[in-house]
Design an enzyme around this catalytic site. Structure first.
Site, PDB file in Angstrom:
ATOM      1  N   TRP A   1       1.316 -21.405   7.402  1.00 31.22           N
ATOM      2  CA  TRP A   1       1.518 -21.130   5.969  1.00 31.22           C
ATOM      3  C   TRP A   1       2.931 -20.548   5.839  1.00 31.22           C
ATOM      4  O   TRP A   1       3.271 -19.570   6.516  1.00 31.22           O
ATOM      5  CB  TRP A   1       0.457 -20.122   5.513  1.00 31.22           C
ATOM      6  CG  TRP A   1       0.555 -19.688   4.089  1.00 31.22           C
ATOM      7  CD1 TRP A   1       0.635 -20.482   2.981  1.00 31.22           C
ATOM      8  CD2 TRP A   1       0.534 -18.339   3.608  1.00 31.22           C
ATOM      9  NE1 TRP A   1       0.663 -19.715   1.853  1.00 31.22           N
ATOM     10  CE2 TRP A   1       0.608 -18.392   2.208  1.00 31.22           C
ATOM     11  CE3 TRP A   1       0.454 -17.089   4.221  1.00 31.22           C
ATOM     12  CZ2 TRP A   1       0.608 -17.249   1.407  1.00 31.22           C
ATOM     13  CZ3 TRP A   1       0.455 -15.954   3.434  1.00 31.22           C
ATOM     14  CH2 TRP A   1       0.533 -16.040   2.044  1.00 31.22           C
TER      15      TRP A   1
ATOM     16  N   ASP B   1      -5.327 -13.952  10.357  1.00 33.38           N
ATOM     17  CA  ASP B   1      -5.223 -14.133   8.910  1.00 33.38           C
ATOM     18  C   ASP B   1      -6.474 -14.902   8.478  1.00 33.38           C
ATOM     19  O   ASP B   1      -6.654 -16.063   8.849  1.00 33.38           O
ATOM     20  CB  ASP B   1      -3.952 -14.937   8.595  1.00 33.38           C
ATOM     21  CG  ASP B   1      -3.770 -15.166   7.089  1.00 33.38           C
ATOM     22  OD1 ASP B   1      -4.660 -14.749   6.302  1.00 33.38           O
ATOM     23  OD2 ASP B   1      -2.740 -15.762   6.704  1.00 33.38           O
TER      24      ASP B   1
ATOM     25  N   LYS C   1      -9.723 -17.364  -2.402  1.00 38.86           N
ATOM     26  CA  LYS C   1     -10.349 -18.694  -2.359  1.00 38.86           C
ATOM     27  C   LYS C   1     -11.865 -18.603  -2.386  1.00 38.86           C
ATOM     28  O   LYS C   1     -12.513 -19.284  -3.174  1.00 38.86           O
ATOM     29  CB  LYS C   1      -9.928 -19.442  -1.091  1.00 38.86           C
ATOM     30  CG  LYS C   1      -8.532 -19.160  -0.614  1.00 38.86           C
ATOM     31  CD  LYS C   1      -7.492 -19.903  -1.397  1.00 38.86           C
ATOM     32  CE  LYS C   1      -6.116 -19.465  -0.909  1.00 38.86           C
ATOM     33  NZ  LYS C   1      -5.074 -20.395  -1.248  1.00 38.86           N
TER      34      LYS C   1
HETATM   35  N1  KET Z   1      -3.023 -16.716   4.305  1.00 39.26           N
HETATM   36  C1  KET Z   1      -3.046 -18.060   4.249  1.00 39.26           C
HETATM   37  C2  KET Z   1      -3.151 -18.826   5.510  1.00 39.26           C
HETATM   38  C3  KET Z   1      -2.962 -18.692   3.010  1.00 39.26           C
HETATM   39  O1  KET Z   1      -3.007 -20.006   2.988  1.00 39.26           O
HETATM   40  C4  KET Z   1      -2.836 -17.926   1.822  1.00 39.26           C
HETATM   41  C5  KET Z   1      -2.671 -18.587   0.526  1.00 39.26           C
HETATM   42  C6  KET Z   1      -2.850 -16.529   1.957  1.00 39.26           C
HETATM   43  C7  KET Z   1      -2.912 -15.958   3.204  1.00 39.26           C
HETATM   44  C8  KET Z   1      -2.708 -15.586   0.817  1.00 39.26           C
HETATM   45  O2  KET Z   1      -3.416 -15.775  -0.297  1.00 39.26           O
HETATM   46  P1  KET Z   1      -3.622 -14.555  -1.337  1.00 39.26           P
HETATM   47  O3  KET Z   1      -3.789 -15.211  -2.643  1.00 39.26           O
HETATM   48  O4  KET Z   1      -2.434 -13.656  -1.257  1.00 39.26           O
HETATM   49  O5  KET Z   1      -4.854 -13.886  -0.886  1.00 39.26           O
HETATM   50  N2  KET Z   1      -2.359 -19.804   0.423  1.00 39.26           N
HETATM   51  C9  KET Z   1      -2.275 -20.616  -0.785  1.00 39.26           C
HETATM   52  C10 KET Z   1      -1.597 -19.989  -1.949  1.00 39.26           C
HETATM   53  C11 KET Z   1      -0.243 -19.433  -1.664  1.00 39.26           C
HETATM   54  O6  KET Z   1       0.614 -20.087  -1.054  1.00 39.26           O
HETATM   55  O7  KET Z   1      -0.007 -18.282  -2.092  1.00 39.26           O
HETATM   56  C12 KET Z   1      -1.660 -21.965  -0.412  1.00 39.26           C
HETATM   57  O8  KET Z   1      -1.266 -22.178   0.739  1.00 39.26           O
HETATM   58  O9  KET Z   1      -1.599 -22.847  -1.277  1.00 39.26           O
END
Ligand code: KET
Length: 444
Positions: A172, A253, A289
């Site tokens: 990511w 993560d 999610k």
């Molecule tokens: N870790 C991973 C691996 C991840 O894909 C995300 C979010 C997060 C942490 C953090 O999400 P949060 O909303 O801060 O709990 N991924 C999606 C959104 C983004 O990029 O912020 C995505 O990859 O589309």
């Protein structure tokens, strides 16, 4: 521009009037002169335009497209079959209960809501995990997955200065930003093998072995983003062996618990396996999610360590880092999670809604594979799409091909070839397959 010019002119006149000394004026001439300068030349001329974010920027570009064909497969956000955002029924129920009980809005403690911290640790490790009874876990509520990773990185920077974090290639994208902004050095370990469109397990093990003893290994707990490829239970065992041998610190993560298999417990099995071996580790969690709480910014940073005494000290330092950053976290999402996880009937309901979401994604995964296989006259094997898990599919399309998807077909996706199947409907699978086949064969 016109109004800017006239504003500048007005300031100039004022300055002319101020050429004569004016005693008793509350405004010093020098400050008026600097005002004129401020209008013409900013103190911030050297600030350049930042590039759009590779993931969230895709949503911005999508909004600006007026084509009725457009499809947003950029950000990992769950949509219904009608491609509408989805608020889980169980979340609505929890919110109703919260409203009825007239909850206060006062500050939370720096470490967050106690009931949330308890629930989140139990969801991660299992309520009867001895680590919880022994108090060997420090849990601090964070600003979702990103904020929790950021707090963990700030802790590493302060207490393990100079220690390198190894991240998967690819990962990511925000992992790199988080580590860079925290002043934590990083390098990559091999993860994805484009020839097999699978895990480069021997490469991964070799790179983790070759890292300096005591490095930090960032691992995706489940549903690896962007590849959708996870190690098997046996491979996790080997990864843990090497990490133990090398005295590395695993940092998980966990942003997709429930989205890999549809089961919250199964998806925590990697972390639980490491914990059962007695390894110390960090885990960042997110409820964006699996509970659809994206904008509530709710998650946690956990440190599982060798004694409750160390856990208490780590927690105190995490609080010390959080206080000057954002003081204390928001309460609404924390209460939702605490209510859902803490109430057996709501928890059951969450589990079935979770399966519903994961099931819909599996359905479009299958349907996209079927459509690709029937449209493709060259007979390419697209079955890798079925092997990938979680919200995403890593299509193998390169940047030019991904650009073609957007420019010609109005399919918005990240430039690494990742598509979010959570933003796809059964009805759009054939259209998407046409777009992929055109981009794959007609663009180099
Ligand atoms: N870790 C991973 C691996 C991840 O894909 C995300 C979010 C997060 C942490 C953090 O999400 P949060 O909303 O801060 O709990 N991924 C999606 C959104 C983004 O990029 O912020 C995505 O990859 O589309």
């Amino acid at each position: 521009m016109a109004s800017m010019a006239s504003r500048a002119a007005a300031v100039t006149i004022t300055n002319a009037a101020l050429d004569k000394p004016s005693h008793g004026s509350s405004v010093e001439p020098t400050s008026r002169i600097s005002m004129a300068v401020a209008v013409d030349v900013s103190k911030f001329e050297s600030v350049t335009m930042a590039p759009p974010d590779p993931i969230l920027g895709v949503s911005e570009a999508f909004k600006a497209d007026s084509s009725p064909l457009k499809l947003n497969l950029g950000v990992g956000a769950y949509r219904t079959e009608e491609l509408q955002p989805y608020v889980l029924d169980v979340v609505k129920k929890a919110e109703k209960l919260m409203l009825e009980s007239g909850e206060f809005k006062e500050y939370l403690p720096i470490e967050g809501l106690a009931a949330f911290n308890k629930a989140t640790a139990e969801l991660l490790l299992g309520a009867d995990n001895p680590v919880i009874k022994q108090g060997r876990i420090a849990t601090v509520q964070g600003l979702s997955g990103t904020g929790s990773l950021r707090l963990g990185a700030a802790f590493i920077q302060r207490y393990l200065p100079g220690v390198k974090v190894l991240i998967s290639s690819p990962t990511w994208g925000n992992h790199k930003n988080i580590l860079n902004d925290s002043g934590v050095p990083w390098s990559e370990y091999r993860y994805f093998d484009p020839t097999t469109v699978g895990l480069d397990f021997s490469g991964m093990i070799e790179d983790i072995k070759n890292a300096t003893d005591g490095s930090i290994i960032l691992l995706h707990g489940c549903a690896h983003n962007p590849t959708g490829i996870d190690p098997t239970a046996e491979q996790w065992g080997t990864i843990a062996d090497v990490i133990e041998e090398k005295s590395h610190l695993p940092f998980f993560d966990v942003a997709y618990q429930g989205f890999a298999s549809g089961s919250l417990d199964n998806d925590a099995s990697s972390v639980r396996q490491f914990v059962a071996r007695g390894l110390e580790l960090f885990v960042a969690q997110s409820y964006s999610k699996n509970l659809g709480l994206y904008a509530e910014r709710i998650g946690a940073i956990n440190a599982v360590v060798s004694s409750s005494d160390v856990a208490n000290r780590i927690k105190s330092q995490l609080k010390r880092l959080a206080r000057p950053m954002y003081s204390n976290p928001p309460v609404h999402g924390a209460r939702i999670v605490a209510n859902v996880v803490g109430d057996p009937s709501l928890f059951d309901e969450w589990r079935s809604e979770m399966q519903l979401m994961a099931g819909r994604i599996k359905g479009v995964r299958q349907s996209l594979y079927d459509a690709l296989s029937s449209v493709d006259e060259n007979g390419k094997d697209w079955s890798f799409i079925l092997k990938q898990i979680g919200m995403f599919s890593f299509t193998g399309l390169n940047k030019n091909q991904s650009d073609n998807m957007t420019d010609k077909w109005h399919v918005y996706m990240t430039k690494d070839g990742r598509i979010s199947l959570a933003g796809l409907s059964l009805a759009k699978c054939e259209y998407l397959a046409d777009a992929i086949i055109d981009s794959y064969y007609n663009v180099k």
